[in-house]
Design a protein around this motif. Structure first.
Motif, PDB file in Angstrom:
ATOM      1  N   UNK A   1      18.165 -11.616  -6.311  1.00 41.45           N
ATOM      2  CA  UNK A   1      18.789 -10.521  -5.571  1.00 41.45           C
ATOM      3  C   UNK A   1      19.492  -9.521  -6.493  1.00 41.45           C
ATOM      4  N   UNK A   2      19.610  -9.865  -7.769  1.00 41.29           N
ATOM      5  CA  UNK A   2      20.195  -8.929  -8.717  1.00 41.29           C
ATOM      6  C   UNK A   2      19.173  -8.009  -9.356  1.00 41.29           C
ATOM      7  N   UNK A   3      17.876  -8.225  -9.092  1.00 38.34           N
ATOM      8  CA  UNK A   3      16.812  -7.389  -9.647  1.00 38.34           C
ATOM      9  C   UNK A   3      16.588  -6.204  -8.708  1.00 38.34           C
ATOM     10  N   UNK A   4      16.781  -4.963  -9.201  1.00 34.98           N
ATOM     11  CA  UNK A   4      16.566  -3.746  -8.423  1.00 34.98           C
ATOM     12  C   UNK A   4      15.326  -3.022  -8.959  1.00 34.98           C
TER      13      UNK A   4
ATOM     14  N   UNK B   1      18.095   5.385  -6.526  1.00 32.63           N
ATOM     15  CA  UNK B   1      16.650   5.355  -6.737  1.00 32.63           C
ATOM     16  C   UNK B   1      16.124   3.923  -6.831  1.00 32.63           C
ATOM     17  N   UNK B   2      17.016   2.963  -7.095  1.00 37.48           N
ATOM     18  CA  UNK B   2      16.629   1.564  -7.264  1.00 37.48           C
ATOM     19  C   UNK B   2      17.229   0.741  -6.117  1.00 37.48           C
ATOM     20  N   UNK B   3      16.416  -0.153  -5.580  1.00 36.59           N
ATOM     21  CA  UNK B   3      16.869  -1.011  -4.472  1.00 36.59           C
ATOM     22  C   UNK B   3      16.425  -2.460  -4.726  1.00 36.59           C
ATOM     23  N   UNK B   4      16.994  -3.360  -3.936  1.00 41.22           N
ATOM     24  CA  UNK B   4      16.579  -4.770  -4.023  1.00 41.22           C
ATOM     25  C   UNK B   4      15.127  -4.920  -3.579  1.00 41.22           C
ATOM     26  N   UNK B   5      14.486  -5.959  -4.067  1.00 42.64           N
ATOM     27  CA  UNK B   5      13.055  -6.165  -3.778  1.00 42.64           C
ATOM     28  C   UNK B   5      12.776  -6.249  -2.281  1.00 42.64           C
ATOM     29  N   UNK B   6      13.540  -7.019  -1.470  1.00 43.92           N
ATOM     30  CA  UNK B   6      13.249  -7.054  -0.022  1.00 43.92           C
ATOM     31  C   UNK B   6      13.388  -5.683   0.628  1.00 43.92           C
TER      32      UNK B   6
ATOM     33  N   UNK C   1       5.490  -6.333  -4.538  1.00 43.97           N
ATOM     34  CA  UNK C   1       6.516  -5.719  -5.388  1.00 43.97           C
ATOM     35  C   UNK C   1       6.749  -6.576  -6.624  1.00 43.97           C
ATOM     36  N   UNK C   2       6.834  -7.897  -6.430  1.00 37.30           N
ATOM     37  CA  UNK C   2       7.071  -8.796  -7.563  1.00 37.30           C
ATOM     38  C   UNK C   2       5.911  -8.722  -8.556  1.00 37.30           C
TER      39      UNK C   2
END
Length: 613
Positions: A486-489, A447-452, A465-466
């Motif tokens: 890149x560690x923020x989902x 359900x959670x993905x990287x911002x890009x 998104x940010x």
């Protein structure tokens, strides 16, 4: 050897090619034919073969020593010598003939008994490519047009015949001019005169090339296209360069200083090409030629002493030792220091004066050792590359966030004309805000993905998104296997719901066409013809503008018209059969089928009437 019954006078400065060619013209035959008939080697005449020229002199009853003295003798591959001076092919006119029309008229007047083409003789100096002016009459030489007849290439009389009818016109049209320093120098070199301690040791071709290149850069700037210069422009360039260089090494250094001062005040002076351009290119490309060693060494020493060249950099084939000079720009880069702050501290230390305020950071030169001592105390910011590594963000994402103002550089590129730098504390504050509400991520939570990835799936910008994350509008997690950005989902469904726009109430072109019962192309034609109204609205998912048709418009059109295709389906009749029946009944299409691309009928005309009426 039999002496010719008819001959021409041999002049002291006449080339053997001209003399033998005039002998042929005296007898009414081309130069090549005369050589063939009397056993002379045509190539021997052209290349200054001593035996061939002696036989030619005896044949004409002329002094062989005079003929040999004026000869250009082949001395190697593309090399000729005259009176001990070695000449490369690049400084000789081998395939084209140059003539002074005033001298030619004088030759004709001096020999009234000879035909003009036998009277006009070719001077040795006319074969020198850098010589473009007659030093006697001070007018430009006329270069005969090149003709595609190889057997006539060196036949001087034949070429002069092309100009004889227009000699008076050329003299009248000629604009008097000064031959210039380079032409004077070239003729002096040919006579054995030594005038320049820098140019005299060089082969003449190399000296000419150096003068023309240096002069062209001085007159037209470092990026001048040497090959595109006209004859007059090359004359001016050669004269300017020769005047500046002839006096010797010190004069050459003065020219380099002048070229450096001509460079734009705010251009970065971090290499020789900026100020010297084509001159630097020439000395770079001729690195294997000893002829250019002295000017190359002068330019190299000048660059190292006056430009901020880094240690270990190769300049004109030689590695530079310890750096002597820094600029504000290079010093700031070397120590990760903001240049504005650096300027204040350098001024306080007495290394900068008030006048330097108008100078570009690239042009304020500072003694390297003293400047580095100050800069070491001011380190504290990062370049874009280092900032990206620190927070683990790809370049594309970094650019998006910078453009959106979410990451603000401490020094703006547009304002300072240099690369942005980012304060470490600002980057740390950004990451703290981004991860403030994040929780550790369980394993394999799709359900959670990287911002890009979320931005791509939701057809929005990563900056949107940010902003949602910073405002606490969506849930976030921290991936234990990655760090930084890149560690923020981010929760995909939350972003999708937040960025989706309201429905515009219209149908896309594809859906509208299917609802009407036709193709996309036919619908486009109906819209173009005004039968169907459309409007432009934003797609609720990707928010791109698209052409739409209102549902009411589709209903209106379907209530009034029907396509032949849909009518055939309704009546379960083959489309061709139905068309034939409608034609027999006199029912015509509502629109021109050729324009629309399909047949539409008024519904009231084709709708069956109820029984009993």
């Amino acid at each position: 050897m039999t002496r010719l019954p008819l001959t021409v006078p041999l002049h002291a400065d006449e080339t053997p090619m001209s003399f033998v060619s005039r002998l042929g013209a005296r007898h009414g035959v081309p130069m090549a034919k005369l050589c063939s008939d009397f056993g002379l080697s045509f190539r021997g005449v052209v290349n200054g073969d001593a035996g061939t020229l002696r036989r030619a002199a005896r044949l004409a009853g002329a002094d062989p020593d005079v003929l040999l003295d004026a000869a250009f003798v082949l001395s190697g591959s593309n090399l000729w010598s005259r009176r001990g001076t070695l000449l490369h092919r690049t400084v000789l006119r081998r395939e084209r003939i140059a003539i002074c029309p005033a001298c030619a008229l004088g030759d004709v007047a001096a020999e009234p008994k000879l035909r003009p083409i036998a009277a006009i003789y070719g001077r040795a100096c006319w074969l020198l490519a850098p010589v473009r002016t007659c030093h006697l009459h001070r007018i430009p030489l006329t270069v005969v047009e090149k003709v595609d007849r190889p057997q006539r290439t060196h036949d001087f009389a034949w070429h002069s015949a092309l100009l004889v009818p227009r000699l008076q016109e050329h003299v009248a049209a000629a604009v008097p001019r000064d031959p210039g320093a380079l032409e004077t120098y070239v003729l002096g070199r040919l006579e054995g005169k030594a005038v320049s301690p820098l140019l005299d040791p060089m082969p003449l071709a190399s000296a000419v090339r150096l003068c023309e290149t240096a002069g062209a850069v001085a007159l037209s700037g470092p990026k001048v296209d040497i090959k595109a210069l006209s004859a007059d422009e090359r004359l001016a360039a050669g004269g300017r360069g020769c005047e500046a260089i002839t006096a010797g090494p010190e004069a050459f250094r003065a020219l380099l200083a002048d070229l450096m001062s001509q460079a734009a005040a705010r251009r970065r002076m971090d290499g020789p090409s900026v100020a010297f351009g084509r001159l630097n290119d020439l000395l770079q490309l001729t690195g294997g030629e000893e002829a250019f060693d002295v000017p190359r060494e002068i330019l190299r020493d000048f660059v190292v002493a006056n430009m901020p060249i880094a240690a270990g950099r190769k300049i004109l084939g030689r590695v530079v030792g310890p750096r002597r000079l820094h600029t504000v720009h290079t010093l700031a880069q070397a120590h990760n220091v903001h240049r504005k702050t650096l300027r204040k501290h350098l001024k306080a230390a007495g290394l900068l004066a008030d006048r330097h305020a108008a100078f570009s950071d690239h042009n304020v030169r500072i003694e390297a050792k003293a400047g580095s001592k100050i800069a070491r105390q001011l380190e504290g910011t990062l370049s874009k590359a280092a900032a990206m590594e620190m927070i683990n963000i790809p370049r594309a994402q970094m650019d998006v966030l910078v453009k959106a103002g979410l990451i603000i550089p401490q020094r703006s590129m547009d304002r300072f004309a240099a690369h942005d730098r980012y304060a470490i504390r600002d980057l740390e504050r950004f990451m703290a805000r981004l991860t403030a509400r994040a929780v550790p991520a369980p394993a394999k939570d799709k359900r959670f993905r990287q911002i890009p990835t979320v931005a791509k799936i939701c057809c929005c910008s990563a900056a949107e998104v940010v902003r949602l994350v910073l405002r606490g509008k969506v849930r976030t997690q921290i991936n234990r296997y990655r760090y930084g950005y890149q560690g923020v989902h981010v929760e995909l469904s939350g972003v999708r719901k937040a960025v989706r726009r309201p429905d515009t109430g219209g149908l896309s072109m594809r859906r509208a066409a299917r609802a009407i019962g036709t193709s996309d192309l036919v619908l486009e034609a109906l819209i173009a013809g005004g039968q169907v109204a459309s409007f432009v609205g934003a797609n609720p998912v990707n928010r791109c503008p698209q052409k739409l048709v209102a549902r009411k418009e589709v209903a209106r059109f379907k209530a009034k018209y029907v396509s032949l295709w849909r009518l055939s389906k309704q009546r379960r009749t083959h489309i061709a059969t139905l068309k034939e029946r409608l034609d027999r009944a006199g029912i015509k299409p509502a629109f021109d089928p050729d324009t629309v691309g399909a047949r539409f009928y008024l519904l009231r005309q084709v709708k069956p009437r109820p029984r009993g009426r």
